[in-house]
Write a protein that holds these residues in place. Structure first.
Motif, PDB file in Angstrom:
ATOM      1  N   GLY A   1      36.972  35.518  47.201  1.00 33.37           N
ATOM      2  CA  GLY A   1      37.674  36.619  46.565  1.00 33.37           C
ATOM      3  C   GLY A   1      37.146  36.891  45.177  1.00 33.37           C
ATOM      4  O   GLY A   1      36.240  36.205  44.684  1.00 33.37           O
ATOM      5  N   CYS A   2      37.726  37.881  44.545  1.00 31.44           N
ATOM      6  CA  CYS A   2      37.355  38.227  43.174  1.00 31.44           C
ATOM      7  C   CYS A   2      38.619  38.627  42.430  1.00 31.44           C
ATOM      8  O   CYS A   2      39.287  39.589  42.798  1.00 31.44           O
ATOM      9  CB  CYS A   2      36.341  39.371  43.171  1.00 31.44           C
ATOM     10  N   LEU A   3      38.962  37.848  41.394  1.00 32.53           N
ATOM     11  CA  LEU A   3      40.161  38.099  40.604  1.00 32.53           C
ATOM     12  C   LEU A   3      39.876  37.849  39.130  1.00 32.53           C
ATOM     13  O   LEU A   3      38.835  37.274  38.765  1.00 32.53           O
ATOM     14  CB  LEU A   3      41.310  37.184  41.050  1.00 32.53           C
ATOM     15  N   SER A   4      40.811  38.231  38.309  1.00 30.42           N
ATOM     16  CA  SER A   4      40.740  37.924  36.886  1.00 30.42           C
ATOM     17  C   SER A   4      40.736  36.410  36.670  1.00 30.42           C
ATOM     18  O   SER A   4      41.482  35.679  37.321  1.00 30.42           O
ATOM     19  CB  SER A   4      41.942  38.534  36.168  1.00 30.42           C
ATOM     20  N   ALA A   5      39.920  35.962  35.724  1.00 31.31           N
ATOM     21  CA  ALA A   5      39.897  34.537  35.380  1.00 31.31           C
ATOM     22  C   ALA A   5      41.258  34.068  34.881  1.00 31.31           C
ATOM     23  O   ALA A   5      41.620  32.895  35.031  1.00 31.31           O
ATOM     24  CB  ALA A   5      38.820  34.275  34.325  1.00 31.31           C
ATOM     25  N   LEU A   6      42.044  34.970  34.303  1.00 28.80           N
ATOM     26  CA  LEU A   6      43.345  34.603  33.770  1.00 28.80           C
ATOM     27  C   LEU A   6      44.383  34.337  34.851  1.00 28.80           C
ATOM     28  O   LEU A   6      45.421  33.742  34.586  1.00 28.80           O
ATOM     29  CB  LEU A   6      43.860  35.715  32.842  1.00 28.80           C
ATOM     30  N   THR A   7      44.119  34.788  36.074  1.00 27.50           N
ATOM     31  CA  THR A   7      45.106  34.632  37.142  1.00 27.50           C
ATOM     32  C   THR A   7      44.953  33.334  37.927  1.00 27.50           C
ATOM     33  O   THR A   7      45.816  33.003  38.742  1.00 27.50           O
ATOM     34  CB  THR A   7      45.033  35.803  38.143  1.00 27.50           C
ATOM     35  N   ILE A   8      43.862  32.610  37.729  1.00 29.75           N
ATOM     36  CA  ILE A   8      43.595  31.440  38.577  1.00 29.75           C
ATOM     37  C   ILE A   8      43.481  30.151  37.784  1.00 29.75           C
ATOM     38  O   ILE A   8      42.961  29.145  38.278  1.00 29.75           O
ATOM     39  CB  ILE A   8      42.318  31.651  39.423  1.00 29.75           C
ATOM     40  N   CYS A   9      43.993  30.153  36.548  1.00 28.17           N
ATOM     41  CA  CYS A   9      43.861  28.976  35.674  1.00 28.17           C
ATOM     42  C   CYS A   9      44.428  27.711  36.320  1.00 28.17           C
ATOM     43  O   CYS A   9      43.768  26.667  36.349  1.00 28.17           O
ATOM     44  CB  CYS A   9      44.568  29.229  34.345  1.00 28.17           C
TER      45      CYS A   9
END
Length: 324
Positions: free
Chosen positions: A241-249
């Motif tokens: 997938g591809c998401l914001s780095a801030l969402t997967i901390c």
């Protein structure tokens, strides 16, 4: 599990007293609680922090490195209440917010929580949708202000840059790509199965814009309307997938997902705050926008906001810096 403030306080007390017994008396907790917290901290940091000499605990090299940083963090959090209380705590009124998924679920709750501690009389309401819906709610006056990830082009709106974010590729730990440090678009795109956000999502729009030269190779096998669904699908092995780095901390910190920076394409994006040009701004909203300015230093410090404590530390440093 993330390092807690209490663990750092106990670590400091043991470092200063050199004994679990004395540290427990200093903190008014049991010896077993001190020992357990210290053991958990050492386990999380991957090694011991003290050398044992009889009943004494003496800091080793790792502990000496951690001590000043731990003291700094504890001091910053201890000061946050006094720093925030310097603001006008009689401020009242209400703020109605709409936010796109990544911001509404992962950034704004911490900011609103910290803001409410300073201004308990302000009523804050937040609705979370994708960027297109948020834009419509701001335009039709349903909400006072919107926080969005996608591009906005509307002559009726005031568009204010907030801070920059970066999209990363995420994989399950068992995916062969997890052995890499980066996702090389030219080499790794072929044969990948993608889990994507739905159309209308700011994340999806930015992904398609950034990857426009490679869209023919993007094989989408699952499309979903929430970042959490993307993460769970990737974790279960459906695809990448591809998401914001801030969402997967938290997932990255716990080893549930692997985040790969993209090589070959600049995946940074500008996040925005939007409002209607003709809509008056009340005092509570003005104060909240000033409060949100702290996030402008997020990109510079590469802050990963996986807990309220990390935001509070950032707020404390930002407030102290403005005073100097």
């Amino acid at each position: 599990m993330s390092i807690t403030l209490r663990q750092l306080e106990i670590f400091i007390a043991v470092a200063e007293t050199a004994q679990v017994t004395k540290a427990s008396k200093k903190l008014f907790v049991t010896q077993s609680a001190v020992s357990m917290a210290l053991a958990e901290l050492e386990n999380q940091l991957g090694g011991s922090l003290f050398d044992r000499h009889g009943r004494s605990l003496i800091l080793n090299a790792r502990g000496r490195y951690l001590l000043p940083q731990a003291k700094d963090i504890v001091a910053q959090v201890a000061n946050i209440e006094s720093i925030m209380s310097e603001r006008n705590d009689t401020l009242g009124g209400s703020i109605n917010i709409a936010a796109s998924s990544s911001l509404g679920n992962y950034i704004l709750p911490y900011l609103i929580g910290a803001f409410k501690k300073s201004h308990p009389k302000v009523m804050v309401t937040m609705l979370v949708y994708n960027t297109k819906i948020v834009e419509g709610m701001v335009v039709d006056g349903t909400v006072d202000i919107g926080f969005v990830e996608g591009e906005i082009n509307n002559s009726n709106l005031k568009i204010r840059p907030w801070f920059k974010d970066e999209l990363v590729v995420l994989t399950s730990p068992s995916d062969p790509l997890a052995n890499n440090d980066v996702f090389d678009v030219a080499k790794d795109m072929k044969d990948c199965k993608w889990v994507m956000r739905e159309k209308g999502s700011g994340t999806a729009a930015i992904f398609h814009e950034k990857m426009k030269g490679y869209l023919d190779e993007v094989n989408v096998v699952f499309e979903t309307g929430h970042p959490e669904s993307v993460k769970r699908a990737v974790e279960s092995g459906v695809g990448i997938g591809c998401l914001s780095a801030l969402t997967i901390c938290r997932e990255v910190e716990n080893g549930w997902l692997k985040a790969l920076k993209v090589e070959g394409v600049d995946m940074k994006r500008q996040l925005h705050i939007i409002s209607r040009k003709d809509r008056p701004v009340n005092d509570a909203l003005v104060e909240f926008l000033v409060f949100c300015d702290v996030m402008s230093v997020c990109e510079e410090e590469n802050v990963c906001l996986s807990s309220p404590w990390k935001l509070q530390s950032l707020l404390a440093r930002h407030s102290a810096g403005k005073k100097r």
